[in-house]
Design a protein around this motif. Structure first.
Motif, PDB file in Angstrom:
ATOM      1  N   LYS A 142      51.098  43.133  31.422  1.00 36.31           N
ATOM      2  CA  LYS A 142      51.106  42.431  30.831  1.00 36.31           C
ATOM      3  C   LYS A 142      50.600  41.339  31.460  1.00 36.31           C
ATOM      4  N   ASN A 143      51.374  41.448  32.905  1.00 34.74           N
ATOM      5  CA  ASN A 143      50.848  40.931  34.119  1.00 34.74           C
ATOM      6  C   ASN A 143      49.822  41.008  34.348  1.00 34.74           C
ATOM      7  N   ALA A 144      48.540  41.966  34.274  1.00 38.12           N
ATOM      8  CA  ALA A 144      47.283  42.358  34.884  1.00 38.12           C
ATOM      9  C   ALA A 144      46.653  41.531  34.005  1.00 38.12           C
ATOM     10  N   GLY A 145      47.206  41.251  32.952  1.00 40.46           N
ATOM     11  CA  GLY A 145      45.770  40.703  31.302  1.00 40.46           C
ATOM     12  C   GLY A 145      46.239  38.925  31.427  1.00 40.46           C
ATOM     13  N   VAL A 146      47.454  38.654  31.898  1.00 45.41           N
ATOM     14  CA  VAL A 146      47.506  37.130  32.071  1.00 45.41           C
ATOM     15  C   VAL A 146      46.773  36.637  33.027  1.00 45.41           C
ATOM     16  N   THR A 147      47.021  37.578  34.302  1.00 46.09           N
ATOM     17  CA  THR A 147      46.447  36.849  35.349  1.00 46.09           C
ATOM     18  C   THR A 147      44.987  37.336  35.650  1.00 46.09           C
ATOM     19  N   GLN A 148      43.841  37.950  35.731  1.00 52.39           N
ATOM     20  CA  GLN A 148      43.294  38.390  35.594  1.00 52.39           C
ATOM     21  C   GLN A 148      42.392  37.185  34.775  1.00 52.39           C
ATOM     22  N   PHE A 149      41.964  36.335  36.080  1.00 55.36           N
ATOM     23  CA  PHE A 149      41.503  35.368  36.384  1.00 55.36           C
ATOM     24  C   PHE A 149      39.933  35.184  35.046  1.00 55.36           C
ATOM     25  N   GLY A 150      40.027  34.406  34.375  1.00 51.15           N
ATOM     26  CA  GLY A 150      39.034  33.958  33.437  1.00 51.15           C
ATOM     27  C   GLY A 150      39.020  35.795  32.200  1.00 51.15           C
ATOM     28  N   SER A 151      37.055  35.899  32.009  1.00 50.46           N
ATOM     29  CA  SER A 151      37.074  36.806  31.446  1.00 50.46           C
ATOM     30  C   SER A 151      37.475  38.701  32.137  1.00 50.46           C
ATOM     31  N   GLY A 152      37.808  39.147  31.429  1.00 56.19           N
ATOM     32  CA  GLY A 152      37.373  40.960  32.124  1.00 56.19           C
ATOM     33  C   GLY A 152      39.023  41.407  30.622  1.00 56.19           C
ATOM     34  N   TRP A 153      39.159  42.749  31.624  1.00 57.09           N
ATOM     35  CA  TRP A 153      39.955  43.979  31.116  1.00 57.09           C
ATOM     36  C   TRP A 153      41.240  43.916  31.799  1.00 57.09           C
ATOM     37  N   ALA A 154      42.234  44.658  30.881  1.00 57.72           N
ATOM     38  CA  ALA A 154      43.989  45.329  31.701  1.00 57.72           C
ATOM     39  C   ALA A 154      43.701  46.500  31.483  1.00 57.72           C
ATOM     40  N   TRP A 155      43.924  47.080  31.871  1.00 55.56           N
ATOM     41  CA  TRP A 155      43.628  48.777  31.762  1.00 55.56           C
ATOM     42  C   TRP A 155      45.127  49.661  32.270  1.00 55.56           C
ATOM     43  N   LEU A 156      45.801  50.490  31.300  1.00 54.46           N
ATOM     44  CA  LEU A 156      46.162  51.690  31.601  1.00 54.46           C
ATOM     45  C   LEU A 156      44.968  53.104  32.149  1.00 54.46           C
ATOM     46  N   VAL A 157      45.263  53.448  33.879  1.00 56.71           N
ATOM     47  CA  VAL A 157      44.157  54.452  34.304  1.00 56.71           C
ATOM     48  C   VAL A 157      44.772  55.539  34.408  1.00 56.71           C
ATOM     49  N   LEU A 158      44.017  56.611  35.042  1.00 54.42           N
ATOM     50  CA  LEU A 158      44.632  57.815  36.257  1.00 54.42           C
ATOM     51  C   LEU A 158      44.122  57.589  37.265  1.00 54.42           C
ATOM     52  N   GLU A 159      44.406  57.702  38.432  1.00 56.69           N
ATOM     53  CA  GLU A 159      43.616  58.365  39.666  1.00 56.69           C
ATOM     54  C   GLU A 159      44.442  58.612  40.576  1.00 56.69           C
ATOM     55  N   GLY A 160      43.582  60.047  41.017  1.00 55.51           N
ATOM     56  CA  GLY A 160      44.200  61.034  42.085  1.00 55.51           C
ATOM     57  C   GLY A 160      45.942  61.492  40.982  1.00 55.51           C
ATOM     58  N   GLY A 161      45.966  61.502  39.774  1.00 53.61           N
ATOM     59  CA  GLY A 161      46.802  62.313  38.921  1.00 53.61           C
ATOM     60  C   GLY A 161      48.036  61.185  39.468  1.00 53.61           C
ATOM     61  N   LYS A 162      47.820  60.125  39.224  1.00 49.78           N
ATOM     62  CA  LYS A 162      48.868  58.769  38.924  1.00 49.78           C
ATOM     63  C   LYS A 162      48.537  57.923  38.639  1.00 49.78           C
ATOM     64  N   LEU A 163      50.037  57.365  37.350  1.00 46.91           N
ATOM     65  CA  LEU A 163      48.917  56.485  36.261  1.00 46.91           C
ATOM     66  C   LEU A 163      48.545  55.057  37.261  1.00 46.91           C
ATOM     67  N   LYS A 164      48.435  54.845  36.926  1.00 49.84           N
ATOM     68  CA  LYS A 164      47.934  52.929  37.268  1.00 49.84           C
ATOM     69  C   LYS A 164      47.631  51.462  36.776  1.00 49.84           C
ATOM     70  N   VAL A 165      48.258  50.081  36.624  1.00 46.93           N
ATOM     71  CA  VAL A 165      47.701  49.202  36.178  1.00 46.93           C
ATOM     72  C   VAL A 165      46.682  49.101  37.242  1.00 46.93           C
ATOM     73  N   THR A 166      45.563  48.696  36.203  1.00 45.42           N
ATOM     74  CA  THR A 166      44.164  47.613  37.136  1.00 45.42           C
ATOM     75  C   THR A 166      43.900  47.006  35.583  1.00 45.42           C
ATOM     76  N   LYS A 167      43.218  45.935  36.739  1.00 48.85           N
ATOM     77  CA  LYS A 167      42.831  44.929  35.758  1.00 48.85           C
ATOM     78  C   LYS A 167      41.329  44.344  36.867  1.00 48.85           C
ATOM     79  N   THR A 168      40.027  43.976  35.547  1.00 48.17           N
ATOM     80  CA  THR A 168      38.906  44.018  35.949  1.00 48.17           C
ATOM     81  C   THR A 168      37.565  42.969  35.463  1.00 48.17           C
ATOM     82  N   PRO A 169      37.096  42.492  35.476  1.00 46.48           N
ATOM     83  CA  PRO A 169      36.109  40.851  35.627  1.00 46.48           C
ATOM     84  C   PRO A 169      34.865  41.396  34.906  1.00 46.48           C
ATOM     85  N   ASN A 170      35.150  40.434  33.786  1.00 48.82           N
ATOM     86  CA  ASN A 170      33.720  40.945  32.833  1.00 48.82           C
ATOM     87  C   ASN A 170      33.256  42.477  32.069  1.00 48.82           C
TER      88      ASN A 170
END
Ligand code: MN3
Length: 201
Positions: free
Chosen positions: A117-145
């Motif tokens: 939720k925090n990733a989605g709310v704090t993405q400044f302007g337009s973008g996306w919140a994600w749950l991803v797998l990176e190097g075998g670990k789950l991570k929450v990220t956000k991306t712009p546009n």
């Protein structure tokens, strides 16, 4: 290949009252469709014309001269992934190996929900919140546009669109309410689990 607007995985009324048919009329019928149409126009007659969508995304991601192509191709991909990230009567909790992994990498499920939720709310302007797998670990990220995990060596498992066009008709400026509803009522954990199991193979 000519890219096409994929069918929605449910009826445009199926997520009401959380996401209205009106939102689908614009978000899917106009925005997503426009990305598809623009992409087809931009790649016509170029060496990208014969590539798959994922190949177009990869080939245009690190090339500033192809920013327009990347933006439209990635948005086509992101939106299809987003529709599949939701389902009627969604939300609740994942089960099995995915839940075990969430607990392992986030501490507990509540912590994951808070971070997402925090990733989605704090993405400044337009973008996306994600749950991803990176190097075998789950991570929450956000991306712009149009930016997305595939071009950063991450495997996307779940996404939430936080462009205003995703929630303004139903929630106006209340992005946190939209994000909370997405988490509690809409996430398609079957889809996320399927993505997780494929990624772990
Ligand atoms: Mn959108």
């Amino acid at each position: 290949m000519t890219h096409t607007l994929p069918e929605l995985p449910y009826a445009p009324t199926a997520l009401e009252p959380h996401i209205s048919a009106k939102t689908f009329e614009f978000h899917y019928g106009k925005h997503h469709k426009a990305y598809v149409d623009n992409l087809n126009k931009l790649i016509a007659g170029t060496d990208l014309e014969s590539k798959t969508l994922e190949e177009v995304v990869a080939a245009s991601a690190k090339d500033a001269s192809k920013a327009g192509i990347f933006n439209n191709a990635a948005q086509v991909w992101n939106h299809t992934f987003y529709w599949n990230s939701m389902k009627p009567n969604g939300g609740g909790e994942p089960t099995g190996k995915l839940m075990d992994k969430i607990k392992e990498d986030f501490g507990d499920f509540g912590k994951f929900k808070e971070e997402f939720k925090n990733a989605g709310v704090t993405q400044f302007g337009s973008g996306w919140a994600w749950l991803v797998l990176e190097g075998g670990k789950l991570k929450v990220t956000k991306t712009p546009n149009a930016d997305m995990p595939l071009v950063h060596g991450q495997i996307p498992l779940l996404t939430m669109d936080v462009w205003e066009h995703a929630y303004y008709i139903d929630y106006q400026n209340r992005r946190p309410d939209y994000a909370q509803t997405f988490i509690d009522k809409l996430i398609n954990w079957d889809f996320v689990s399927k993505n997780f199991e494929l990624a772990m193979k």
